[in-house]
Write a protein that holds these residues in place. Sequence first.
Motif, PDB file in Angstrom:
ATOM      1  N   TRP A 296      93.670  86.085  60.084  1.00 19.70           N
ATOM      2  CA  TRP A 296      92.672  87.072  59.677  1.00 19.70           C
ATOM      3  C   TRP A 296      93.352  88.386  59.305  1.00 19.70           C
ATOM      4  O   TRP A 296      93.011  89.005  58.290  1.00 19.70           O
ATOM      5  N   ASN A 297      94.316  88.826  60.097  1.00 23.31           N
ATOM      6  CA  ASN A 297      95.001  90.083  59.809  1.00 23.31           C
ATOM      7  C   ASN A 297      95.712  90.039  58.465  1.00 23.31           C
ATOM      8  O   ASN A 297      95.774  91.048  57.749  1.00 23.31           O
ATOM      9  N   ARG A 298      96.277  88.886  58.134  1.00 18.54           N
ATOM     10  CA  ARG A 298      96.907  88.751  56.810  1.00 18.54           C
ATOM     11  C   ARG A 298      95.853  88.864  55.710  1.00 18.54           C
ATOM     12  O   ARG A 298      96.098  89.484  54.663  1.00 18.54           O
ATOM     13  N   TRP A 299      94.698  88.257  55.933  1.00 14.54           N
ATOM     14  CA  TRP A 299      93.629  88.363  54.940  1.00 14.54           C
ATOM     15  C   TRP A 299      93.187  89.824  54.779  1.00 14.54           C
ATOM     16  O   TRP A 299      92.917  90.282  53.668  1.00 14.54           O
ATOM     17  N   VAL A 300      93.127  90.554  55.878  1.00 23.19           N
ATOM     18  CA  VAL A 300      92.704  91.951  55.818  1.00 23.19           C
ATOM     19  C   VAL A 300      93.648  92.773  54.943  1.00 23.19           C
ATOM     20  O   VAL A 300      93.224  93.747  54.302  1.00 23.19           O
ATOM     21  N   LEU A 341     101.574  99.198  56.267  1.00 23.44           N
ATOM     22  CA  LEU A 341     100.692  98.440  57.139  1.00 23.44           C
ATOM     23  C   LEU A 341     101.470  97.910  58.324  1.00 23.44           C
ATOM     24  O   LEU A 341     102.677  97.663  58.229  1.00 23.44           O
ATOM     25  N   THR A 342     100.822  97.685  59.435  1.00 30.85           N
ATOM     26  CA  THR A 342     101.478  97.070  60.592  1.00 30.85           C
ATOM     27  C   THR A 342     101.702  95.606  60.296  1.00 30.85           C
ATOM     28  O   THR A 342     100.822  94.926  59.804  1.00 30.85           O
ATOM     29  N   SER A 343     102.894  95.087  60.603  1.00 31.06           N
ATOM     30  CA  SER A 343     103.180  93.687  60.342  1.00 31.06           C
ATOM     31  C   SER A 343     102.226  92.811  61.121  1.00 31.06           C
ATOM     32  O   SER A 343     101.951  93.093  62.289  1.00 31.06           O
ATOM     33  N   PRO A 344     101.717  91.712  60.473  1.00 33.89           N
ATOM     34  CA  PRO A 344     100.819  90.821  61.190  1.00 33.89           C
ATOM     35  C   PRO A 344     101.539  90.157  62.338  1.00 33.89           C
ATOM     36  O   PRO A 344     102.714  89.928  62.293  1.00 33.89           O
TER      37      PRO A 344
END
Length: 344
Positions: A296-300, A341-344
């Motif tokens: 999900w975080n990658r999708w964001v 961005l913060t790394s997933p």
Amino acid sequence: MNDKRQGIRNPPRAHTISGEIRRVGVELEFAGLSSEQAAEQVAACFNGTVKPIELPFVLSVTDTKWGEFRVELDTQFVHPKRDIGDILEESSLPVSKEDIEAVRNLNSHVRQHWVGKAIAGVVPTEIVTPPIPWDELGELESLVEALRAHGAKGTDDSLVYSFGAHLNPEIASEEVEYLMDVLRAYILLSDWLRDEIRIDLMRKILPHIDPFPQDYAVKILAPDYAPDLEALIKDYYAMNPTRNRELDMLPLFKHLAPDILADLTDDERIKARPTFHYRLPNMCLSDPDWSVVREWNRWVAVETLAADKENLRRLADIYLANARSSIGERLKEVGRWLENLTSP
């Protein structure tokens, strides 16, 4: 609380146009457990009730706080809409009712054989969740851990597995500009996503998550490309006449404009839904650090770039300038943007 349930990223548009928190449907594919065994784990994790739909192939788990889960063998062979007996009955062949019933019984035995094959890993079991509020996706970690503990096998457990963990994020708007921005952002981040996810070799070979053709990328990234919904759908289908894309837009298009899509295809497998259908992630059960939240975080990251108009246009222009040559320059600029961005 497990660390994998923390750190979920907020999308830039957290709610729908009606003000409700956006929801996400999740599809998990794996081997090693039958549909009945998997349904038992869903029920145990979320206080649900297992109900058979077509034993032993399809079951539901009801009464969870989000709604109904569906658990099934992921193949049309083991739970087809029509069996061989139906086909014979509808034909003009001189076949008796007794013969048709005998064929149905034989067909049932063959399908039972495939259940055994499914448990051995030939046919994956699939869990399809109900729509879940995005900020509650971390609660699925208990299910992932239960599947691991009971012997489920994921993408990375065998060279022949090509299992995925699909996300279906509810759209925040039906505006064409919004849909276009997400599509553009996805194309710009596709190479990064594939590298981050480390796409399984078998999944690369099979056509299910093919990338968008470069000609389509060039078309949609052009600064003067501003279609209405009908033109967007027709252009998309003209260059992507398939469900096999890493970001499959056809279910969304069928929801938004069923008549337009019906003029292009009669594929019954396309189910209308108000979501993006993100098919890329692996189902990494053998990796203890893997989680639905990570995907999900990658999708964001995609949605974040879509909302960043200035950088979306800048990266699109870099892509277009380097589309027919080395991808190094555009990847370098994408990397610089991602550093913020913060790394997933």
